[in-house]
Enzyme design. Sequence first.
Site, PDB file in Angstrom:
ATOM      1  CG  ASP A 173      -1.977   1.033   1.208  1.00 14.66           C
ATOM      2  OD1 ASP A 173      -1.673   2.198   0.869  1.00 14.66           O
ATOM      3  OD2 ASP A 173      -3.129   0.695   1.510  1.00 14.66           O
ATOM      4  CE1 TYR A 224      -8.877  12.564  -7.263  1.00 13.72           C
ATOM      5  CE2 TYR A 224      -9.614  14.459  -8.553  1.00 13.72           C
ATOM      6  CZ  TYR A 224      -8.976  13.226  -8.478  1.00 13.72           C
ATOM      7  OH  TYR A 224      -8.438  12.680  -9.615  1.00 13.72           O
ATOM      8  CE  LYS A 250      -5.287  12.782  -8.181  1.00 17.94           C
ATOM      9  NZ  LYS A 250      -4.261  11.716  -8.351  1.00 17.94           N
TER      10      LYS A 250
END
Length: 258
Positions: A68, A163, A167
């Site tokens: 992970d 989100y 980014k």
Amino acid sequence: MSFKQRFDLPGDVAVVTGGGRSIGYQTALALGEAGAHVVIIEPRAEMGEEAVKDLTARGYKAELFEGDVTDSARMTAIADELAARGTPATILINNAGIGDSGTSSEDVSDDLWLKIMNVNVNGVFWCSRAFGAHMVKAGKGSIVNLGSMSGTIANRPQPQTPYNVSKAAVHHMTRSMAAEWAQHKVRVNAVAPTYIETPMVSANPANLERLPIWLNDTPMGRMGQADEVAAAILFLASDAASLITGAVLPVDGGFTCW
């Protein structure tokens, strides 16, 4: 070297995080076809095993490491193991990421915020640090991060601040590392895709209502395909992009033009 040869990757070891499906798998396929030895990192062993099985059936070199990206020690261990056996990664594709949309900022929980940042930001850094250290030592390497057009614009109609912020962080991490590691001949770039037509996106009922707005905001009037993003990643990873570092390449059908 011919122009076609610049896209070839013989002798390269290419690590793809989250390479078991969608953009990650298509990227692994593109890198394998170009001649690279593909190393897929997946937290879900079964998904990774299926991807490796398909790649090897096509005659490409591929293997799986279960892990992970939020586990920094595990990422370092994988990078060190590859180097110890004489096959250090020369290409890293930081593809693993998660998305969440539809939650207004005032309703975003601590857990949701931290979950997205842990995968999308921390995970990219842990992997870049681990594999990049060996690239810096060797004086050669190419890293391609999965950013998003959402790192540049604010999407509509759905709210998705966590989100988008994650980014944007990936984009600036890309530029910062590119400037730092250029002296070591390690290039760091990113792609910034539009909405990509994947089973996960299609399965969300809320997206059926959002789709007309998305397409109306896209000059090309369509969603993207995973293999279209993979093709751009292959370009940035290869010597075809030998003079490019610190770039965030829009793969968005013109979305960010408006």
